[in-house]
Design an enzyme around this catalytic site. Sequence first.
Site, PDB file in Angstrom:
ATOM      1  N   TYR A   4       0.970  -1.504  -0.367  1.00 59.53           N
ATOM      2  CA  TYR A   4       0.303   0.119   0.260  1.00 59.53           C
ATOM      3  C   TYR A   4       0.576   1.354   0.227  1.00 59.53           C
ATOM      4  O   TYR A   4      -0.109   2.093  -0.517  1.00 59.53           O
ATOM      5  CB  TYR A   4      -1.105   0.056   1.241  1.00 59.53           C
ATOM      6  CG  TYR A   4      -2.304  -0.876   0.976  1.00 59.53           C
ATOM      7  CD1 TYR A   4      -3.194  -0.627   0.788  1.00 59.53           C
ATOM      8  CD2 TYR A   4      -1.840  -2.167   1.565  1.00 59.53           C
ATOM      9  CE1 TYR A   4      -4.405  -1.169  -0.089  1.00 59.53           C
ATOM     10  CE2 TYR A   4      -2.989  -3.331   1.575  1.00 59.53           C
ATOM     11  CZ  TYR A   4      -4.065  -2.044   0.697  1.00 59.53           C
ATOM     12  OH  TYR A   4      -5.155  -3.773   0.837  1.00 59.53           O
ATOM     13  N   ILE A   5       1.896   1.212   0.268  1.00 55.99           N
ATOM     14  CA  ILE A   5       3.102   2.275   0.488  1.00 55.99           C
ATOM     15  C   ILE A   5       4.187   2.077  -0.961  1.00 55.99           C
ATOM     16  O   ILE A   5       4.358   3.754  -1.458  1.00 55.99           O
ATOM     17  CB  ILE A   5       3.680   2.364   1.969  1.00 55.99           C
ATOM     18  CG1 ILE A   5       2.674   2.292   2.827  1.00 55.99           C
ATOM     19  CG2 ILE A   5       4.617   3.492   1.970  1.00 55.99           C
ATOM     20  CD1 ILE A   5       1.481   3.957   3.047  1.00 55.99           C
TER      21      ILE A   5
ATOM     22  N   ASP B  47       9.633  -6.576  -4.746  1.00 51.67           N
ATOM     23  CA  ASP B  47       8.394  -7.402  -4.439  1.00 51.67           C
ATOM     24  C   ASP B  47       8.956  -9.269  -4.040  1.00 51.67           C
ATOM     25  O   ASP B  47       9.422  -9.724  -4.757  1.00 51.67           O
ATOM     26  CB  ASP B  47       7.426  -7.072  -4.776  1.00 51.67           C
ATOM     27  CG  ASP B  47       6.152  -7.530  -2.449  1.00 51.67           C
ATOM     28  OD1 ASP B  47       6.536  -6.613  -2.405  1.00 51.67           O
ATOM     29  OD2 ASP B  47       6.126  -9.099  -2.714  1.00 51.67           O
TER      30      ASP B  47
ATOM     31  N   THR C  69       5.648  -3.854   9.665  1.00 53.99           N
ATOM     32  CA  THR C  69       6.312  -3.076  10.387  1.00 53.99           C
ATOM     33  C   THR C  69       4.871  -3.730  11.370  1.00 53.99           C
ATOM     34  O   THR C  69       5.199  -2.367  12.064  1.00 53.99           O
ATOM     35  CB  THR C  69       6.660  -2.360  10.426  1.00 53.99           C
ATOM     36  OG1 THR C  69       5.828  -1.284  10.494  1.00 53.99           O
ATOM     37  CG2 THR C  69       8.486  -1.834   9.994  1.00 53.99           C
TER      38      THR C  69
ATOM     39  N   ARG D 264       3.880   9.532   4.621  1.00 54.55           N
ATOM     40  CA  ARG D 264       2.967   9.854   5.396  1.00 54.55           C
ATOM     41  C   ARG D 264       1.116  10.150   4.550  1.00 54.55           C
ATOM     42  O   ARG D 264       0.571  11.134   4.448  1.00 54.55           O
ATOM     43  CB  ARG D 264       3.335  11.404   5.251  1.00 54.55           C
ATOM     44  CG  ARG D 264       3.593  11.765   6.888  1.00 54.55           C
ATOM     45  CD  ARG D 264       4.649  14.229   7.158  1.00 54.55           C
ATOM     46  NE  ARG D 264       4.724  13.704   8.530  1.00 54.55           N
ATOM     47  CZ  ARG D 264       5.557  14.544   8.365  1.00 54.55           C
ATOM     48  NH1 ARG D 264       5.127  16.061   8.126  1.00 54.55           N
ATOM     49  NH2 ARG D 264       5.352  14.952   9.786  1.00 54.55           N
TER      50      ARG D 264
ATOM     51  N   LYS E  74       7.132  10.659  14.054  1.00 56.78           N
ATOM     52  CA  LYS E  74       6.144   9.499  12.581  1.00 56.78           C
ATOM     53  C   LYS E  74       4.744   8.742  14.074  1.00 56.78           C
ATOM     54  O   LYS E  74       3.534   9.348  13.726  1.00 56.78           O
ATOM     55  CB  LYS E  74       6.485   8.526  11.655  1.00 56.78           C
ATOM     56  CG  LYS E  74       5.442   7.864  11.359  1.00 56.78           C
ATOM     57  CD  LYS E  74       4.293   8.000  10.344  1.00 56.78           C
ATOM     58  CE  LYS E  74       3.099   7.536   9.763  1.00 56.78           C
ATOM     59  NZ  LYS E  74       3.848   6.341   9.163  1.00 56.78           N
TER      60      LYS E  74
ATOM     61  N   ASN F 181       0.922   9.631  14.641  1.00 54.76           N
ATOM     62  CA  ASN F 181      -0.194   8.498  14.651  1.00 54.76           C
ATOM     63  C   ASN F 181      -1.234   8.482  16.272  1.00 54.76           C
ATOM     64  O   ASN F 181      -2.202   7.936  16.172  1.00 54.76           O
ATOM     65  CB  ASN F 181      -0.219   7.370  14.206  1.00 54.76           C
ATOM     66  CG  ASN F 181       0.317   7.420  12.427  1.00 54.76           C
ATOM     67  OD1 ASN F 181      -0.586   8.068  11.823  1.00 54.76           O
ATOM     68  ND2 ASN F 181       1.551   6.512  11.914  1.00 54.76           N
TER      69      ASN F 181
ATOM     70  N   ARG G 213      -3.263  10.933  17.149  1.00 51.55           N
ATOM     71  CA  ARG G 213      -4.852  10.489  16.579  1.00 51.55           C
ATOM     72  C   ARG G 213      -5.670   9.327  17.095  1.00 51.55           C
ATOM     73  O   ARG G 213      -6.524   9.938  17.244  1.00 51.55           O
ATOM     74  CB  ARG G 213      -4.582  10.448  14.816  1.00 51.55           C
ATOM     75  CG  ARG G 213      -3.978  11.790  13.843  1.00 51.55           C
ATOM     76  CD  ARG G 213      -3.313  10.799  12.962  1.00 51.55           C
ATOM     77  NE  ARG G 213      -4.853  10.690  11.817  1.00 51.55           N
ATOM     78  CZ  ARG G 213      -4.613   9.825  10.906  1.00 51.55           C
ATOM     79  NH1 ARG G 213      -3.890   9.070  10.655  1.00 51.55           N
ATOM     80  NH2 ARG G 213      -5.983   9.330  10.155  1.00 51.55           N
TER      81      ARG G 213
ATOM     82  N   HIS H 294     -17.473  25.291  20.585  1.00 49.43           N
ATOM     83  CA  HIS H 294     -16.499  26.468  21.333  1.00 49.43           C
ATOM     84  C   HIS H 294     -15.237  26.892  20.164  1.00 49.43           C
ATOM     85  O   HIS H 294     -14.785  25.539  19.451  1.00 49.43           O
ATOM     86  CB  HIS H 294     -16.071  25.489  22.119  1.00 49.43           C
ATOM     87  CG  HIS H 294     -14.470  26.319  23.493  1.00 49.43           C
ATOM     88  ND1 HIS H 294     -13.399  27.020  22.678  1.00 49.43           N
ATOM     89  CD2 HIS H 294     -14.665  26.940  24.341  1.00 49.43           C
ATOM     90  CE1 HIS H 294     -13.176  27.470  24.008  1.00 49.43           C
ATOM     91  NE2 HIS H 294     -13.777  27.070  24.931  1.00 49.43           N
TER      92      HIS H 294
ATOM     93  N   CYS I 177      -1.849   2.165  10.584  1.00 54.64           N
ATOM     94  CA  CYS I 177      -0.794   2.672  11.568  1.00 54.64           C
ATOM     95  C   CYS I 177      -1.464   3.578  12.556  1.00 54.64           C
ATOM     96  O   CYS I 177      -0.971   3.018  13.700  1.00 54.64           O
ATOM     97  CB  CYS I 177      -1.309   4.182  10.818  1.00 54.64           C
ATOM     98  SG  CYS I 177      -0.018   4.688   9.033  1.00 54.64           S
TER      99      CYS I 177
END
Length: 407
Positions: free
Chosen positions: A9-10, A29, A80, A149, A201, A205, A208, A239, A255
């Site tokens: 995906y990255i 790969d 990872t 990112r 990094k 994450n 979040r 607010h 992530c």
Amino acid sequence: MINVIGLGYIGLPTALMLAAHGMDIVGTDYSKELIDTLKVGKTTFKEKGIEELFQKALDNGITFTTEYQRTDIYIVSVPTPYDSFSKKVDAKYIEAAVKQVLAVCEKGATVVIESTVSPGTIDKYVRPIVESAGFSIGTDLHLVHAPERIIPGNMVYELLHNNRTIGADEREIGEKVKKIYASFCQGEIIVTDIRTAEMTKVVENTFRDINIAYANELAKICRSDNMDVYEIIRIANKHPRVNILSPGPGVGGHCISVDPWFLVGDYPGLANIILAARKINDSMPEFVLERIHDIMKEKGMTDVRRVGLYGLTYKENVDDMRESPTLQMLESMEKHLCGNLVKIYDPFIVKDVVPNQMHSLDEFLEAVDLVVLMVGHNEIKQNMKKLNNKIVLDTRHICELEGTYHI
């Protein structure tokens, strides 16, 4: 030439973006099936803009292979995961990739680790491999960390526009790698040291994850005392310095649901808020199960086979199921011996990956009485009227039909 290692995906979008912007790229790969697919001009996942990017990269000469190349620049983008017991990063894929790079690289090569890792991972796992192979770091080989990112669903745009961080031992090497990413990246690119880049990094994450956990804990509090969490959040967000997120059925992806554990594993006793947030977010699939049970009891439903879960992916409009709340919930249901009874449907998942998986919205809705909206795909947002005669548990706050239940 740049050899991009790991085409998931990255790695794949990164390789395509570099090639599309004039870099000489070979993608590597270990999966022959994946490489064969790419060689015939097919992408391996759905993503907005990826087909056009792929074609441009092909036009510019990108190639794909299972073999590592002899060159002076490598970008390593392999998984990872974390150890489920210790919560520490599992660096085995990075270690394997670096060992294979060392077997073929030119003297003075630069190895860029894009994979997200915990602070100190390169010191603990990568440097010893390089040194034990007889390479002098800073002379025979240069190490760099350039954490990705981007997020599934908006990868192409985020690759182009998000800011980037380059961590390097030597400023000169950092600036060299910065120029590579600047070939396409329109955001700010900051050069720093490796450990700072690693920490930055993971911290992003984790921030979040903690914010999501606050919203989810609010949902539990409000449910316990019959208050409308969405109305409370809507008003509180008036607010000027408050921006509470919406609660949901859990946290997925590779992530936010993974990286905070790196800090918990590496800093036990210090990462207390982070650990609490992880526990809250990991508890949400079970909380949704409790809501399903309560609603079935209220409606006099006894047949679990008439319950349907809409959505298998971890977020809307992508085909990425990694760590998805739905899969977490099905795993929990298996413990109660009912995981293979509920109906499942996701328009983005074509292959059968779970029992009782259906392949059209109409077929799915015909088979169930209680629909649990786990993911807010555009498909269901555009077909809400089809839920008119259904009992609906909306975990994403997307359904405005009268009588809809929420978490």
